[in-house]
Design a protein around this motif. Structure first.
Motif, PDB file in Angstrom:
ATOM      1  N   VAL A  16       0.865  -1.172   0.000  1.00 58.33           N
ATOM      2  CA  VAL A  16       0.000   0.000   0.000  1.00 58.33           C
ATOM      3  C   VAL A  16       0.901   1.220   0.000  1.00 58.33           C
ATOM      4  O   VAL A  16       1.779   1.335   0.859  1.00 58.33           O
ATOM      5  CB  VAL A  16      -0.921   0.025   1.243  1.00 58.33           C
ATOM      6  CG1 VAL A  16      -1.695   1.322   1.315  1.00 58.33           C
ATOM      7  CG2 VAL A  16      -1.847  -1.163   1.247  1.00 58.33           C
ATOM      8  N   THR A  17       0.697   2.093  -0.958  1.00 54.01           N
ATOM      9  CA  THR A  17       1.461   3.333  -1.001  1.00 54.01           C
ATOM     10  C   THR A  17       0.520   4.483  -0.683  1.00 54.01           C
ATOM     11  O   THR A  17      -0.531   4.628  -1.320  1.00 54.01           O
ATOM     12  CB  THR A  17       2.112   3.541  -2.383  1.00 54.01           C
ATOM     13  OG1 THR A  17       2.985   2.440  -2.643  1.00 54.01           O
ATOM     14  CG2 THR A  17       2.915   4.839  -2.422  1.00 54.01           C
ATOM     15  N   LEU A  18       0.901   5.258   0.319  1.00 52.55           N
ATOM     16  CA  LEU A  18       0.124   6.422   0.732  1.00 52.55           C
ATOM     17  C   LEU A  18       0.972   7.676   0.564  1.00 52.55           C
ATOM     18  O   LEU A  18       2.152   7.682   0.915  1.00 52.55           O
ATOM     19  CB  LEU A  18      -0.290   6.299   2.197  1.00 52.55           C
ATOM     20  CG  LEU A  18      -1.199   5.137   2.563  1.00 52.55           C
ATOM     21  CD1 LEU A  18      -1.344   5.043   4.084  1.00 52.55           C
ATOM     22  CD2 LEU A  18      -2.563   5.299   1.920  1.00 52.55           C
ATOM     23  N   SER A  19       0.356   8.711   0.048  1.00 52.54           N
ATOM     24  CA  SER A  19       1.053   9.994  -0.024  1.00 52.54           C
ATOM     25  C   SER A  19       1.108  10.602   1.377  1.00 52.54           C
ATOM     26  O   SER A  19       0.331  10.220   2.262  1.00 52.54           O
ATOM     27  CB  SER A  19       0.327  10.945  -0.971  1.00 52.54           C
ATOM     28  OG  SER A  19      -0.911  11.349  -0.405  1.00 52.54           O
ATOM     29  N   TYR A  20       1.999  11.540   1.555  1.00 52.47           N
ATOM     30  CA  TYR A  20       2.058  12.224   2.849  1.00 52.47           C
ATOM     31  C   TYR A  20       0.721  12.912   3.128  1.00 52.47           C
ATOM     32  O   TYR A  20       0.242  12.923   4.262  1.00 52.47           O
ATOM     33  CB  TYR A  20       3.194  13.245   2.849  1.00 52.47           C
ATOM     34  CG  TYR A  20       4.542  12.675   3.219  1.00 52.47           C
ATOM     35  CD1 TYR A  20       5.037  11.520   2.628  1.00 52.47           C
ATOM     36  CD2 TYR A  20       5.329  13.305   4.160  1.00 52.47           C
ATOM     37  CE1 TYR A  20       6.273  11.010   2.968  1.00 52.47           C
ATOM     38  CE2 TYR A  20       6.583  12.804   4.513  1.00 52.47           C
ATOM     39  CZ  TYR A  20       7.049  11.664   3.914  1.00 52.47           C
ATOM     40  OH  TYR A  20       8.281  11.159   4.254  1.00 52.47           O
ATOM     41  N   THR A  21       0.113  13.467   2.103  1.00 52.08           N
ATOM     42  CA  THR A  21      -1.186  14.128   2.273  1.00 52.08           C
ATOM     43  C   THR A  21      -2.232  13.139   2.758  1.00 52.08           C
ATOM     44  O   THR A  21      -3.011  13.447   3.675  1.00 52.08           O
ATOM     45  CB  THR A  21      -1.636  14.759   0.942  1.00 52.08           C
ATOM     46  OG1 THR A  21      -0.651  15.721   0.539  1.00 52.08           O
ATOM     47  CG2 THR A  21      -2.988  15.433   1.079  1.00 52.08           C
ATOM     48  N   GLU A  22      -2.241  11.938   2.183  1.00 52.57           N
ATOM     49  CA  GLU A  22      -3.205  10.917   2.616  1.00 52.57           C
ATOM     50  C   GLU A  22      -2.957  10.516   4.067  1.00 52.57           C
ATOM     51  O   GLU A  22      -3.909  10.358   4.844  1.00 52.57           O
ATOM     52  CB  GLU A  22      -3.116   9.684   1.718  1.00 52.57           C
ATOM     53  CG  GLU A  22      -3.648   9.926   0.318  1.00 52.57           C
ATOM     54  CD  GLU A  22      -3.367   8.776  -0.626  1.00 52.57           C
ATOM     55  OE1 GLU A  22      -4.299   8.399  -1.358  1.00 52.57           O
ATOM     56  OE2 GLU A  22      -2.227   8.261  -0.633  1.00 52.57           O
ATOM     57  N   ILE A  23      -1.697  10.349   4.444  1.00 52.97           N
ATOM     58  CA  ILE A  23      -1.373   9.992   5.828  1.00 52.97           C
ATOM     59  C   ILE A  23      -1.824  11.087   6.776  1.00 52.97           C
ATOM     60  O   ILE A  23      -2.429  10.819   7.816  1.00 52.97           O
ATOM     61  CB  ILE A  23       0.135   9.699   5.985  1.00 52.97           C
ATOM     62  CG1 ILE A  23       0.509   8.439   5.191  1.00 52.97           C
ATOM     63  CG2 ILE A  23       0.515   9.555   7.460  1.00 52.97           C
ATOM     64  CD1 ILE A  23       2.000   8.184   5.066  1.00 52.97           C
ATOM     65  N   GLU A  24      -1.594  12.337   6.407  1.00 52.48           N
ATOM     66  CA  GLU A  24      -2.014  13.452   7.260  1.00 52.48           C
ATOM     67  C   GLU A  24      -3.529  13.543   7.356  1.00 52.48           C
ATOM     68  O   GLU A  24      -4.072  13.877   8.413  1.00 52.48           O
ATOM     69  CB  GLU A  24      -1.399  14.754   6.744  1.00 52.48           C
ATOM     70  CG  GLU A  24       0.097  14.790   6.969  1.00 52.48           C
ATOM     71  CD  GLU A  24       0.805  15.984   6.375  1.00 52.48           C
ATOM     72  OE1 GLU A  24       1.886  16.315   6.883  1.00 52.48           O
ATOM     73  OE2 GLU A  24       0.290  16.583   5.403  1.00 52.48           O
ATOM     74  N   GLN A  25      -4.222  13.212   6.291  1.00 50.06           N
ATOM     75  CA  GLN A  25      -5.691  13.187   6.341  1.00 50.06           C
ATOM     76  C   GLN A  25      -6.173  12.092   7.285  1.00 50.06           C
ATOM     77  O   GLN A  25      -7.117  12.290   8.046  1.00 50.06           O
ATOM     78  CB  GLN A  25      -6.274  12.993   4.942  1.00 50.06           C
ATOM     79  CG  GLN A  25      -6.133  14.213   4.067  1.00 50.06           C
ATOM     80  CD  GLN A  25      -6.573  13.967   2.629  1.00 50.06           C
ATOM     81  OE1 GLN A  25      -6.734  12.826   2.202  1.00 50.06           O
ATOM     82  NE2 GLN A  25      -6.747  15.047   1.888  1.00 50.06           N
ATOM     83  N   ILE A  26      -5.528  10.937   7.237  1.00 50.42           N
ATOM     84  CA  ILE A  26      -5.883   9.839   8.140  1.00 50.42           C
ATOM     85  C   ILE A  26      -5.633  10.240   9.586  1.00 50.42           C
ATOM     86  O   ILE A  26      -6.458   9.989  10.470  1.00 50.42           O
ATOM     87  CB  ILE A  26      -5.086   8.567   7.781  1.00 50.42           C
ATOM     88  CG1 ILE A  26      -5.548   8.018   6.431  1.00 50.42           C
ATOM     89  CG2 ILE A  26      -5.216   7.502   8.875  1.00 50.42           C
ATOM     90  CD1 ILE A  26      -4.627   6.978   5.817  1.00 50.42           C
ATOM     91  N   LEU A  27      -4.491  10.889   9.832  1.00 51.31           N
ATOM     92  CA  LEU A  27      -4.127  11.315  11.184  1.00 51.31           C
ATOM     93  C   LEU A  27      -4.967  12.486  11.681  1.00 51.31           C
ATOM     94  O   LEU A  27      -5.145  12.658  12.881  1.00 51.31           O
ATOM     95  CB  LEU A  27      -2.649  11.719  11.238  1.00 51.31           C
ATOM     96  CG  LEU A  27      -1.618  10.629  10.995  1.00 51.31           C
ATOM     97  CD1 LEU A  27      -0.223  11.237  10.928  1.00 51.31           C
ATOM     98  CD2 LEU A  27      -1.697   9.571  12.079  1.00 51.31           C
TER      99      LEU A  27
END
Length: 76
Positions: A16-27
């Motif tokens: 699974v590849t997540l962008s930093y933006t996606e990770i920050e949205q999850i967090l």
């Protein structure tokens, strides 16, 4: 050898590849500057990296990091 070994091997190889933006949205918050500046922040080591517990506890480990852009996780 089981006839289901190919399925097992396939599932083991999923990434699974997540962008930093996606990770920050999850967090729901921004990653710290060191996550953008140092590969070591993404180390699969819970001794010095408490953030690693989140992905390791979920059965994943970081495979690759493209600093400031994306992180690829693989099943542990």
């Amino acid at each position: 050898m089981s006839k289901y070994d190919p399925l097992e091997n396939y599932l083991k190889g999923i990434t699974v590849t997540l962008s930093y933006t996606e990770i920050e949205q999850i967090l729901g918050s921004e990653l710290p500057p060191t996550a953008y500046e140092r590969d070591q922040w993404w180390a699969n080591n819970t001794n010095n990296h408490t953030q690693a517990r989140s992905w390791l506890n979920a059965g994943w480990k970081v495979r690759t990091v493209d600093l400031g852009k994306s992180v690829t996780f693989i099943r542990n």
